[in-house]
Design an enzyme around this catalytic site. Structure first.
Site, PDB file in Angstrom:
ATOM      1  CG  ASN A   1      -0.253  -0.063   2.515  1.00 41.57           C
ATOM      2  OD1 ASN A   1       0.440   0.882   2.873  1.00 41.57           O
ATOM      3  ND2 ASN A   1      -0.386  -1.164   3.249  1.00 41.57           N
ATOM      4  NE  ARG A   2      -0.874   6.259  -3.340  1.00 41.82           N
ATOM      5  CZ  ARG A   2      -0.419   6.397  -4.584  1.00 41.82           C
ATOM      6  NH1 ARG A   2      -0.509   5.401  -5.420  1.00 41.82           N
ATOM      7  NH2 ARG A   2       0.120   7.520  -4.982  1.00 41.82           N
TER       8      ARG A   2
END
Ligand code: C5P
Length: 405
Positions: A206-207
């Protein structure tokens, strides 16, 4: 924390004096009022004009000037902190021996403010018993020492004695100025996004950058807590923080569970995957074998597990990245996971959330004392989170039966 603080930046005559320019710039950027004082030796290595241009006041070098007959007392009494960067063996000896023969050494004797020294010298000098004895004496007197690092030294030698990195020096200044209101508390922080393997080279991620979690660990350490940071991010480890590197949700769960019982405060800032490939391939999946089917399974919810096992005197903080109904979703998460506080942000809002250096959050609390934290640096958000943690510990201790406190 540094905003408005008057810092005398003493620079003594070592080759590392050029690095004090970067320290000066960082202190000024953080809002400090920096007054540079250069020794005669320092001026052989760096130009006073550079410091005058970057600092808040022109460089001072001499005890003797036409304007101020007692510059050392004015500097020493007015300072919130005196930083010596770099500190040579001679400067350490002067300070240990109480000698005052120039403006910097006289200022060091004329101050009651915290003093931070950053020794830098060749390894032989650094390891000399005279230098080490002087340092031990200074530490006993309450001087803060930022130890040198191992690395390349002047003349191509390699060893201990290289000036600490500018960010380490600035962190030590912040720590020396900070109110140690978290001292005595053990704090466990998680940071970064987990990576769940698909095969040996690919993962579901994920970011999350880990910046907010690392800022939380730095803030807690600066305020005197004993901090362990369980992180997936390759960011620098804040000074004084014990780090545990992990990759997956399962590794994070193991690392956190092992340390949870000893923690007074647990801050789950990590973006833990909710699902992972059920059967990661042992070999790299080949493109020519066609599009693979990925079957996912849920990961353990670490925060919910901690919430279920929580002691009444523990403070559990969750994070919530939301894209709508931020406050309501955060309250729902608080109740569902058994957390005391949830720090929620609208990851779609400008300047907030993943990869940014800034964040804007709402802190929702089980005691109902919610707080909006305006857009600011992630360190400022970290400060607000630990202020809320301390405040919540007071309100919840007040409500707890006496025998459980
Ligand atoms: O449910 P959601 O993922 O939105 O909750 C976010 C919070 O829960 C964060 O504090 C995160 O660290 C934690 N979490 C966890 N384990 C998971 C998923 C999220 O501890 N498997």
């Amino acid at each position: 924390m540094l905003a408005g603080k008057r810092i005398v930046l003493g620079v003594s005559g070592g080759i590392a004096a050029y690095k004090a320019i970067e320290v000066c710039r960082r202190l000024v950027d953080a809002g400090a009022h920096v007054i540079p004082v250069l020794t005669e030796g320092a001026r052989h290595f760096v130009g006073a004009t550079t410091f005058s241009a970057l600092a808040s006041e022109p460089v001072q070098t001499s005890l003797w000037n036409e304007v101020d007959p007692i510059p050392h007392t004015r500097l020493g009494q007015g300072a919130d902190l005196v930083l010596v960067c770099p500190a040579t063996a001679r400067l350490l000896a002067d300070l240990a021996g109480g000698r005052s023969h120039d403006l910097l050494t006289a200022t060091l004797l004329a101050t009651r403010a915290p003093v931070v020294v950053c020794p830098a010298m060749h390894t032989e000098m650094w390891e000399h018993p005279a230098v080490q004895d002087n340092l031990a004496l200074l530490v006993r007197r309450g001087v803060h020492v930022v130890p040198p690092e191992e690395g390349r030294l002047a003349g191509g030698d390699v060893g201990a004695g290289r000036l600490a990195a500018p960010e380490t020096v600035v962190a030590a200044v912040e720590a020396a100025l900070a109110e140690p209101d978290l001292s005595g508390l053990t704090v466990l922080v998680t940071a970064g996004g987990t990576r769940e393997p698909i095969d040996p080279v690919r993962f579901l991620g994920n970011r999350s950058s880990g910046k907010q979690g690392h800022a939380l660990a730095a803030e807690a350490a600066t305020r005197g807590a004993k901090v362990t940071l369980v992180t997936t991010a390759g960011l620098p480890v804040p000074a004084g923080v014990e780090v545990v590197r992990v990759d997956t949700a399962a590794q994070m769960e193991a690392a956190v569970t092992e340390r949870a019982a000893a923690a007074d405060v647990i801050v789950m800032a990590a973006a833990v995957a909710d699902f992972r490939p059920a059967a990661p391939a042992v070999e790299k999946i080949k493109k020519h074998h066609g599009v693979p089917e990925l079957r996912l399974e849920p990961t353990p919810d670490i925060l919910a597990g901690l919430g279920a096992a929580k002691r009444p005197d523990q403070t559990l903080v969750g994070f919530a990245a939301e894209t709508s109904d931020v406050r309501a979703s955060a309250h729902e998460k608080l109740a569902r996971k058994g957390a005391d506080l949830v720090v929620a942000n609208d990851v779609g809002a400008p300047g907030a959330g993943f990869e940014h250096d800034t964040n804007q959050v709402v802190i929702v609390r089980s005691d109902g004392l919610d707080e909006d934290v305006p857009l600011g640096g992630k360190r400022a958000v970290a400060r607000a989170v630990f202020d809320a943690v301390l405040d919540h510990r007071v309100t919840s201790a007040d409500r707890r039966p006496r025998d459980s406190i």
